[in-house]
Design an enzyme around this catalytic site. Structure first.
Site, short mmCIF file in Angstrom:
data_model
loop_
_atom_site.label_atom_id
_atom_site.label_comp_id
_atom_site.label_asym_id
_atom_site.label_seq_id
_atom_site.Cartn_x
_atom_site.Cartn_y
_atom_site.Cartn_z
N LYS A 184 -6.68 1.60 -3.41
CA LYS A 184 -7.14 0.04 -3.18
C LYS A 184 -7.48 -0.86 -4.69
O LYS A 184 -6.71 -0.50 -5.65
CB LYS A 184 -8.78 0.08 -2.69
CG LYS A 184 -8.97 0.12 -1.53
CD LYS A 184 -8.61 0.03 -0.52
CE LYS A 184 -8.23 0.45 1.20
NZ LYS A 184 -9.11 0.55 1.92
C1 LIG Z 1 -9.85 0.85 3.02
C2 LIG Z 1 -10.39 0.35 3.92
C3 LIG Z 1 -12.22 0.84 4.72
C4 LIG Z 1 -12.11 1.99 4.67
O1 LIG Z 1 -12.84 2.73 3.17
P1 LIG Z 1 -12.49 3.55 2.82
O2 LIG Z 1 -13.37 3.55 1.50
O3 LIG Z 1 -11.26 3.84 2.45
O4 LIG Z 1 -13.85 4.42 3.29
C5 LIG Z 1 -12.23 0.31 5.68
N1 LIG Z 1 -12.12 -1.52 6.16
C6 LIG Z 1 -10.31 -2.25 5.69
C7 LIG Z 1 -10.01 -3.22 5.75
C8 LIG Z 1 -9.56 -0.55 4.47
O5 LIG Z 1 -9.13 -1.69 4.20
#
Ligand SMILES: *Cc1c(COP(=O)(O)O)cnc(C)c1O
Length: 365
Positions: A184
């Protein structure tokens, strides 16, 4: 062939390593002062001082946000299908029904008209996703939610720092979740942050995070262990000091791609929107998979497809959507290609990406 350009590349520097070492040496590694400081700093940085609660993943943040908002069996929550499975999963995990609606083709986020049409007397809330780092149509969704008496939440997993008409994502909904997974826009290793509109929702997320306890061994409600460690928070605090520069680089990289790509549809940006380019996503209408393969094998450019199978077609979530057809969602799933846009790209990498995409697009035309 020159070196492979990966689709994403987490940046972990000496400062992050030193911060981890500092916490390790303190001998106190579970949730403590680093988490509290991270929450306060994140809140000031991204959500205008709204309460922010750290949890151990973005998915846990979605789940706890929904539970804190009172979502449960018998309720419906309107979600996009064109997203990571965590969005639909989190609704299903509460016992509520995820109601999948179609996206608008420009922003890849849920179409307000489709949301309005999907509201029933069981609808508890709307959970838009700011997909790829572009804000969803929050003005329209906010108006629909207010008019129809349903709540608005936000999946801001990919959108740290994005905004619409000057208002940051994470400040529109009753609560919003940011993911801190390594790919991210910033990371804590694993982790998530839930920003909330009120202190009361924040209190419920905190209870759910820690076995339902505010005071030790006086458990008020049934809860989880979804705590973030001080080790992860220390990483996140350092990343917070760097994320704005990374976002600027992502935006500069995107501007370069916009100006130089030919023969493909570059990502539109809505009026008033600040896009933080978690992904730079183009559309390739003919033979997308061949396009991705050629970029990788002939040019060493790692392109990604997010997401090839929409939530309502996944074996896990399809039972919630028997016979459902979402034409724009399915077209996007067939056409999207995300090109590297991350802040580790050199000018040489960007030139190679442009040359590769333009050559493959021309060959396919
Ligand atoms: C990455 C992501 C999640 C989940 O986050 P995690 O930290 O991996 O549990 C949820 N929604 C979207 C759109 C994502 O890209």
């Amino acid at each position: 062939m020159s070196e492979f350009i990966p689709p994403a590349k987490p940046i972990i520097g000496d400062e992050e390593r030193e911060a981890v070492d500092r916490v390790m040496r303190s001998g106190m590694v579970a949730q403590g002062p680093e988490v509290a400081a991270f929450e306060a700093e994140f809140s000031e940085h991204f959500v205008q001082g709204r309460p922010a609660v750290a949890v151990n993943s973005g998915t846990a943040g979605l789940h706890l946000g929904l539970l804190a908002a009172g979502v449960g069996p018998g309720d419906e929550v309107i979600v996009p299908s064109f997203t990571f499975a965590a969005t639909g999963n989190s609704v299903a995990l509460t016992g509520a029904t995820p109601v999948f609606v179609d996206i608008e083709p420009e922003t890849f986020s849920i179409a307000p008209e489709a949301v309005a049409a999907a509201i029933t007397d069981k609808t508890r809330g709307i959970l838009p996703v700011h997909l790829y780092g572009h804000p969803a149509r929050m003005r329209e969704l906010e108006a629909i939610a207010a008019e129809r008496g349903v709540a608005l939440y936000e999946d801001a997993a990919q959108a740290h720092g994005a905004s619409l008409d000057g208002r940051p994502v994470g400040t529109w909904g009753e609560w919003a979740m940011f993911s801190l997974y390594p790919t991210k826009n910033m990371t804590s290793g694993e982790g998530g942050m839930v920003s909330t509109a009120t202190a009361e929702v924040a209190r419920r997320v905190k209870l759910l995070r820690n076995q339902g306890m505010e005071r030790q061994y006086e458990n008020e409600i049934v809860g989880f262990n979804a705590r973030m460690t001080d080790i992860h928070a220390a990483i996140g605090r350092v990343q917070l000091t760097k994320v704005d520069a990374w976002t600027k680089t992502r935006q500069d990289n995107a501007a370069f791609l916009d100006a130089n790509l030919q023969g493909v549809i570059v990502p539109p940006v809505a009026e008033g929107a600040v896009h933080v380019y978690h992904q730079y996503t183009i559309r390739v209408a003919e033979d997308r998979d061949g396009f991705v393969k050629a970029l990788k094998e002939e040019y060493g450019v790692g392109a990604g497809v997010y997401y090839p199978i929409p939530n309502h077609r996944l074996p896990s979530l399809a039972p919630y959507a028997p016979g459902l057809e979402l034409p724009e969602t399915e077209r996007a799933a067939r056409e999207v290609v995300s090109l590297p846009v991350h802040p580790s790209l050199s000018q040489g990498d960007l030139d190679r990406i442009v040359a590769a995409v333009n050559a493959v697009a021309k060959a396919g035309a």
